[in-house]
Design an enzyme around this catalytic site. Structure first.
Site, PDB file in Angstrom:
ATOM      1  N   GLY A   1      -8.489  -4.451  25.326  1.00 15.55           N
ATOM      2  CA  GLY A   1      -7.184  -4.024  24.979  1.00 15.55           C
ATOM      3  C   GLY A   1      -7.228  -2.701  25.572  1.00 15.55           C
ATOM      4  O   GLY A   1      -6.335  -1.891  25.126  1.00 15.55           O
ATOM      5  N   GLY A   2      -7.442  -2.290  26.534  1.00 17.61           N
ATOM      6  CA  GLY A   2      -7.613  -0.950  26.971  1.00 17.61           C
ATOM      7  C   GLY A   2      -6.415  -0.442  28.197  1.00 17.61           C
ATOM      8  O   GLY A   2      -6.572   0.588  28.681  1.00 17.61           O
TER       9      GLY A   2
ATOM     10  N   ASP B   1      -8.556 -12.386  26.901  1.00 17.97           N
ATOM     11  CA  ASP B   1      -7.671 -12.494  25.728  1.00 17.97           C
ATOM     12  C   ASP B   1      -8.449 -11.958  24.555  1.00 17.97           C
ATOM     13  O   ASP B   1      -9.404 -12.919  24.412  1.00 17.97           O
ATOM     14  CB  ASP B   1      -6.993 -13.594  25.656  1.00 17.97           C
ATOM     15  CG  ASP B   1      -6.200 -13.999  24.234  1.00 17.97           C
ATOM     16  OD1 ASP B   1      -6.127 -12.907  23.488  1.00 17.97           O
ATOM     17  OD2 ASP B   1      -5.711 -15.170  24.268  1.00 17.97           O
ATOM     18  N   PHE B   2      -8.265 -10.977  23.920  1.00 15.65           N
ATOM     19  CA  PHE B   2      -9.233 -10.597  22.844  1.00 15.65           C
ATOM     20  C   PHE B   2      -9.127 -11.681  21.517  1.00 15.65           C
ATOM     21  O   PHE B   2      -9.928 -11.556  20.608  1.00 15.65           O
ATOM     22  CB  PHE B   2      -9.209  -9.300  22.231  1.00 15.65           C
ATOM     23  CG  PHE B   2      -7.890  -8.654  21.936  1.00 15.65           C
ATOM     24  CD1 PHE B   2      -7.017  -9.212  20.966  1.00 15.65           C
ATOM     25  CD2 PHE B   2      -7.425  -7.543  22.474  1.00 15.65           C
ATOM     26  CE1 PHE B   2      -5.860  -8.815  20.811  1.00 15.65           C
ATOM     27  CE2 PHE B   2      -6.404  -6.915  22.076  1.00 15.65           C
ATOM     28  CZ  PHE B   2      -5.441  -7.386  21.247  1.00 15.65           C
TER      29      PHE B   2
ATOM     30  N   HIS C   1      -4.502  -1.528  14.972  1.00 19.69           N
ATOM     31  CA  HIS C   1      -3.088  -1.364  14.341  1.00 19.69           C
ATOM     32  C   HIS C   1      -2.042  -2.234  14.649  1.00 19.69           C
ATOM     33  O   HIS C   1      -0.969  -2.143  14.122  1.00 19.69           O
ATOM     34  CB  HIS C   1      -2.710   0.254  14.632  1.00 19.69           C
ATOM     35  CG  HIS C   1      -2.214   0.761  15.975  1.00 19.69           C
ATOM     36  ND1 HIS C   1      -1.611   1.694  15.981  1.00 19.69           N
ATOM     37  CD2 HIS C   1      -2.266   0.086  16.916  1.00 19.69           C
ATOM     38  CE1 HIS C   1      -0.900   1.892  17.338  1.00 19.69           C
ATOM     39  NE2 HIS C   1      -1.258   0.478  18.079  1.00 19.69           N
TER      40      HIS C   1
ATOM     41  N   ASP D   1      -7.766  -6.343  29.402  1.00 18.50           N
ATOM     42  CA  ASP D   1      -6.447  -6.449  28.946  1.00 18.50           C
ATOM     43  C   ASP D   1      -5.774  -7.830  29.118  1.00 18.50           C
ATOM     44  O   ASP D   1      -6.409  -8.653  29.911  1.00 18.50           O
ATOM     45  CB  ASP D   1      -5.649  -5.194  29.266  1.00 18.50           C
ATOM     46  CG  ASP D   1      -4.493  -4.831  28.005  1.00 18.50           C
ATOM     47  OD1 ASP D   1      -3.334  -5.918  27.690  1.00 18.50           O
ATOM     48  OD2 ASP D   1      -4.836  -3.825  27.361  1.00 18.50           O
TER      49      ASP D   1
HETATM   50  C1  LIG Z   1      -1.269   0.010  21.579  1.00 19.50           C
HETATM   51  S1  LIG Z   1      -1.964  -0.896  23.071  1.00 19.50           S
HETATM   52  C2  LIG Z   1      -3.440   0.319  23.286  1.00 19.50           C
HETATM   53  C3  LIG Z   1      -3.926   0.415  24.622  1.00 19.50           C
HETATM   54  C4  LIG Z   1      -5.094   1.155  24.934  1.00 19.50           C
HETATM   55  N1  LIG Z   1      -6.218   0.705  24.092  1.00 19.50           N
HETATM   56  C5  LIG Z   1      -4.769   2.641  24.435  1.00 19.50           C
HETATM   57  O1  LIG Z   1      -5.179   3.263  23.587  1.00 19.50           O
HETATM   58  O2  LIG Z   1      -3.890   3.381  25.180  1.00 19.50           O
HETATM   59  C6  LIG Z   1      -2.514  -2.336  22.728  1.00 19.50           C
HETATM   60  C7  LIG Z   1      -3.152  -3.057  23.957  1.00 19.50           C
HETATM   61  O3  LIG Z   1      -3.686  -4.280  23.630  1.00 19.50           O
HETATM   62  C8  LIG Z   1      -3.493  -5.249  24.650  1.00 19.50           C
HETATM   63  N2  LIG Z   1      -3.537  -6.617  24.013  1.00 19.50           N
HETATM   64  C9  LIG Z   1      -2.443  -7.252  23.207  1.00 19.50           C
HETATM   65  N3  LIG Z   1      -2.759  -8.500  22.983  1.00 19.50           N
HETATM   66  C10 LIG Z   1      -3.729  -8.568  23.728  1.00 19.50           C
HETATM   67  C11 LIG Z   1      -4.879  -9.587  23.918  1.00 19.50           C
HETATM   68  N4  LIG Z   1      -4.503 -11.094  23.193  1.00 19.50           N
HETATM   69  N5  LIG Z   1      -5.881  -9.397  24.527  1.00 19.50           N
HETATM   70  C12 LIG Z   1      -6.088  -8.550  25.281  1.00 19.50           C
HETATM   71  N6  LIG Z   1      -5.422  -7.263  24.905  1.00 19.50           N
HETATM   72  C13 LIG Z   1      -4.283  -7.345  24.407  1.00 19.50           C
HETATM   73  C14 LIG Z   1      -1.978  -4.867  25.075  1.00 19.50           C
HETATM   74  O4  LIG Z   1      -1.569  -5.249  26.414  1.00 19.50           O
HETATM   75  C15 LIG Z   1      -2.085  -3.329  25.102  1.00 19.50           C
HETATM   76  O5  LIG Z   1      -2.460  -2.678  26.188  1.00 19.50           O
END
Ligand SMILES: C[S@@+](CC[C@H](N)C(=O)[O-])C[C@H]1O[C@@H](n2cnc3c(N)ncnc32)[C@H](O)[C@@H]1O
Length: 895
Positions: A234-235, A282-283, A301, A259
């Site tokens: 989710g980077g 998809d995590f 969070h 992501d």
């Molecule tokens: C709050 S952001 C944080 C992004 C990054 N890690 C940072 O700290 O800047 C949460 C991230 O989780 C990703 N995300 C949400 N659901 C996801 C999923 N099911 N699989 C992978 N990534 C996901 C979002 O697209 C987003 O980029």
């Protein structure tokens, strides 16, 4: 503080900002908020909250649409007229006048004359992708969801939201979709949110500074081998990995940012460092990669507890024996939370029924841990666990509970090579295969590929491994992971939380059975924070539960406070431990907490070049500094109540902490120190002292006492700490420190003001009263009865401030031990010490010495035998007590 004091504080803080005092900047803004609160009337509060606040958001958003900020920026400092500002979108000049007049009144742009305006620092920032994205996402999603909170809560009888698709956002935007899919449908929002993620933590210390990345990623094979060092789960757009590359260009192994598809697709490959691989993943599906480190920054969070557990479970599927998960999230203190933290928390609630986690009553991470455990059993329902292991050296089979680690590391294997070498080899990558060979399931195991690659948690590792009969499997992978250099799409059959129905009662068909979180009341009890009531009440050996940063708000180091209270992130790292290495009871009760707050103890010196923290070495330049990068903690459910700050406070008074380990066995809390953080085994072994107390704030808060369960401290590695000197450690708690400790600072230390290698203990009576099984004896006791005590307090608190000599061998020291378990006393030399006197033992730092009963012992001296079997007297003050030699592989068992 009254208004005058606030103005003085602001003036001082502003001076600090000019002088570059770390943390001052973060402190300044909250002080200005306090100042305006101190002068604002209630009526003004109404206006500022309900009129100015929403209007700021609305006019900034409108000005973005009208390109007003862009136009002002293009003027490059010159004034722009209303007519020119209106032109870009052919808007009514009268309307634009009203909007820009407001923006000028709230200092977002600057009014240079009648109908003339120019840009400011803020309005220019509003043309950059990150801040622009923040404004668009902030207005279109965030604030609209937040406005909905009152009616949402009212309709749901004021219950804490927990359904990710039934949050204020769904009411506000009239959707049934979860936040992320909702955003995905709108490319402007996708970009805005992702861009904002690149800057939202701006100004805060980056994880590459406080996390021991180099150490964690040691020995990762070169990326040409296909090995992956780090996956940012989710980077987002990969900004965290870009920072890793810029700080550590020489890291080996690949870096992968994962992501959602739309986010990965929005990354411009030309702008992404070639060393970073993009991957759609998809995590909520099993992690397809094996990597040394899985990093989750501001991911958990976004999610309710159940989904956090699922995310972690899926990540865990990518874990190999030496993998770790690093979680970088905010941690809300119990008291004195800053407005940025509380806003984030409620913001997460509004967007997805999620939350920023509090640090006490403990973190929910514990709950994740127990969930993983529960899930592990659930995953394997009906499958026989591996029946045991066989050692590659002696080919002996043993039960899972006995465990291979115990077998090897406790020198129980008769055929293992030289224990010391064996031990070293465990640290070496080259011997990984050997280690695994011993660790792996026996070939006759009926479920060898299902689960349970039990590993030594010191290396981090796999806790859950799902097999064919287990849960979801990867449905498609277009290329082999090793070959892939571009995007990969991995999907799985696991239900997505996005698909959950709004009504929890309808979701059972889609959703894996939710695992109930333990009610917090089950692990939290006020009794934990009370002082020891009787000397025999083991459960009262607890540090206070509720030491929040606010409790230290009057202390002198601004950075420690601001960082603790202004919403800096907390870095936690987890490695699942090996339940086979635990007693059954222990296992049931055990969980991990992640108390690490590396910066709550930081101080200016940490960041002073040449003197402060050097991220490349993990050390500070100051003498007396010790790496604290491997704080370890292990606790048992029934009596764990401890938060960051109590641990920090304890640490601040534990002198000579090269690494600090804290543990709580079934009945006691322990804090142990070691001198060689780079040596994993040394960490395990060097438990020297234990610190406990009824209250950090009490007059005599600390005591040193023995702990029979120190081994538990070695099983979990938690978090990282920056390197800091002992003074730095103590600084945030300067006014809390025991007066005796304070008075002695600098003494015996060449006046350098550093506290080193000394533990200043309070009065003896209070210590012995905390030793339920202790029976004070003569220091010279040669009594060889079979007392079950390992140690007995005997010594006094000398006035010279060098007080390490509170332990003395009991009668059993050096003598026969029960069951060969080693109740002897072992100490470790804390520094070199040369003695010419006859009969004296020369100490080299790190030497382990067995203390032998000797009638001549006394006056600060013990008699003992070193690793080379040399015997002699040595000064106790240069040594720290180890727990059981059982843990020291270099010393063979007697007899
Ligand atoms: C709050 S952001 C944080 C992004 C990054 N890690 C940072 O700290 O800047 C949460 C991230 O989780 C990703 N995300 C949400 N659901 C996801 C999923 N099911 N699989 C992978 N990534 C996901 C979002 O697209 C987003 O980029």
């Amino acid at each position: 503080m009254d208004t005058t004091q606030l103005i003085e504080a602001i003036t001082q803080c502003n001076r600090d900002v000019s002088n570059g005092v770390p943390g001052a900047k973060e402190k300044l803004l909250p002080l200005t908020y306090q100042l305006s609160a101190s002068v604002e009337t209630p009526t003004q509060m109404i206006w500022s909250t309900f009129s100015t606040g929403p209007l700021r958001a609305a006019t900034v958003r409108t000005a973005i649409d009208l390109d007003i900020f862009k136009t002002l920026k293009a003027a490059d400092g010159a004034s722009t007229s209303i007519l020119d500002l209106a032109k870009a979108r052919n808007a009514s000049p009268d309307l634009v006048r009203r909007i820009v007049a407001f923006l000028a009144s709230v200092d977002i742009i600057f009014e240079t004359g009648v109908d003339a305006y120019c840009a400011t620092r803020i309005s220019n920032a509003l043309t950059t992708p990150g801040i622009l994205g923040g404004a668009i996402y902030g207005h279109d999603i965030m604030s609209r969801s937040m406005w909905e909170i009152p009616s949402y809560l009212s309709k749901r009888s004021y219950q804490n939201p927990s359904n990710p698709v039934d949050a204020p956002l769904q009411d506000a935007l009239n959707t049934k979709q979860h936040f992320f899919p909702y955003v995905s449908a709108n490319s402007l929002l996708v970009k805005s949110f992702a861009d904002f993620m690149g800057v939202y933590r701006e100004g805060k210390e980056h994880w590459t500074i406080f996390y021991p990345l180099r150490e964690r990623l040691q020995h990762v094979p070169d990326s040409s081998s296909g090995a992956i060092a780090l996956v940012d789960v989710g980077g987002g757009l990969g900004h965290d990995l870009a920072a890793v590359l810029s700080q550590h260009p020489a890291l080996s192994g690949k870096l992968v940012v994962q992501d959602r598809k739309e986010v990965i697709d929005s990354i411009d490959p030309a702008k992404l460092d070639a060393g970073i691989q993009r991957e759609t993943h998809d995590f909520f599906t099993p992690q397809p990669r094996k990597a040394r480190l899985f990093y989750l920054h501001s991911v958990l969070h976004d999610w309710d507890d159940e989904n956090c557990v699922k995310i972690l479970q899926n990540v865990a599927k990518g874990m190999d024996v030496d993998s770790r998960i690093a979680i970088n999230d905010l941690l809300v203190p119990d008291r004195g939370s800053s407005r940025s933290l509380t806003s984030m928390d409620l913001g997460m609630m509004a967007l997805g029924s999620a939350a920023e986690r509090t640090e006490s009553p403990l973190t929910r991470v514990r709950a994740y841990r127990s969930h993983l455990k529960t899930k592990r059993h659930a995953d394997n329902a009906g499958l026989a666990p591996p029946s045991g292991f066989s050692c590659q050296y002696c080919e002996q089979n043993f039960t899972r509970k006995e465990g291979p680690i115990r077998h090897l590391e406790r020198n129980q294997c008769p055929k293992a090579p030289n224990p010391k070498r064996k031990h070293e080899s465990l640290d070496s990558r080259a011997d990984d295969a050997k280690r695994r060979a011993c660790v792996g399931p026996r070939s006759d195991s009926t479920a060898s590929d299902e689960i349970d690659q039990d590993i030594d948690s010191g290396y981090g590792g796999l806790y859950v491994r799902e097999g064919a009969g287990g849960g979801p499997s990867i449905a498609s992978s277009s290329k082999s992971p090793e070959d892939s250099t571009t995007d990969q799409t991995v999907s799985a059959g696991a239900p997505s939380p996005y698909e959950y129905s709004r009504k929890a009662s309808n979701v059972s068909a889609d959703m894996p059975t939710p695992v109930q979180l333990p009610p917090l009341s089950a692990v939290w009890s006020p009794e934990y924070s009370t002082a020891p009531s009787t000397s025999h009440d083991a459960t009262s050996y607890l540090l206070p539960a509720q030491q929040s940063p606010a409790a230290y708000s009057h202390t002198a180091t601004p950075s420690s406070l601001t960082r603790a209270t202004t919403g800096d992130s907390e870095m936690s790292e987890t490695s699942w431990y090996n339940p086979a290495d635990e007693d059954e009871d222990d296992e049931k009760q055990s969980f991990l907490i992640m108390p690490n707050n590396p910066r709550s103890m930081s101080s200016p010196a940490l960041h002073t070049p040449g003197q402060g923290f050097d991220p490349t070495t993990g050390h500070t330049g100051s003498e007396g500094s010790r790496p604290l990068s491997d704080a370890m903690e292990r606790m048992s459910l029934k009596n764990v109540v401890m938060d960051n700050h109590s641990i920090d406070a304890a640490v601040s008074k534990t002198i000579d902490s090269s690494a600090v380990s804290a543990s709580r066995g079934p009945s006691r809390f322990s804090l142990a120190t070691s001198t060689a953080t780079s040596d994993y085994n040394a960490k395990r072994l060097s438990f020297t002292s234990l610190l406990g107390g009824s209250s950090i704030k009490s007059a005599h808060p600390s005591a040193v006492y023995s702990v029979p369960h120190s081994r538990t401290a070695s099983l979990l590695t938690i978090g990282s700490r920056s390197t800091m000197s002992l003074d730095e450690m103590a600084a945030p708690f300067a006014s809390e420190v025991d007066p005796e400790l304070r008075d002695h600072r600098g003494k015996g230390d060449q006046g350098q003001g550093r506290i080193r290698r000394k533990v200043f203990l309070p009065s003896l009576p209070s210590i012995s009263s905390w030793m339920p099984q202790s029976r004070p004896r003569s220091r010279d006791s040669n009594d060889t009865d079979d007392s079950s005590e390992a140690l007995t307090l005997t010594a006094s608190n000398r006035a010279d401030g060098v007080q390490w000599d509170l332990f003395a061998p009991t009668g059993s020291a050096g003598g026969a031990t029960k069951g060969g378990k080693g109740d002897q006393l072992w100490v470790k030399a804390l520094e070199d010490h040369h003695e010419d006197a006859r009969g004296a033992l020369t100490l080299r730092k790190g030497d382990v010495i067995q203390v032998l009963p000797h009638r001549g012992s006394g006056n600060g001296e013990w008699y003992g035998m070193n690793q080379d079997s040399k015997k002699g007297f040595f000064p106790r003050k240069h040594c720290a007590v180890l727990q059981q030699r059982l843990y020291h592989p270099t010393i063979p068992e007697e007899g």
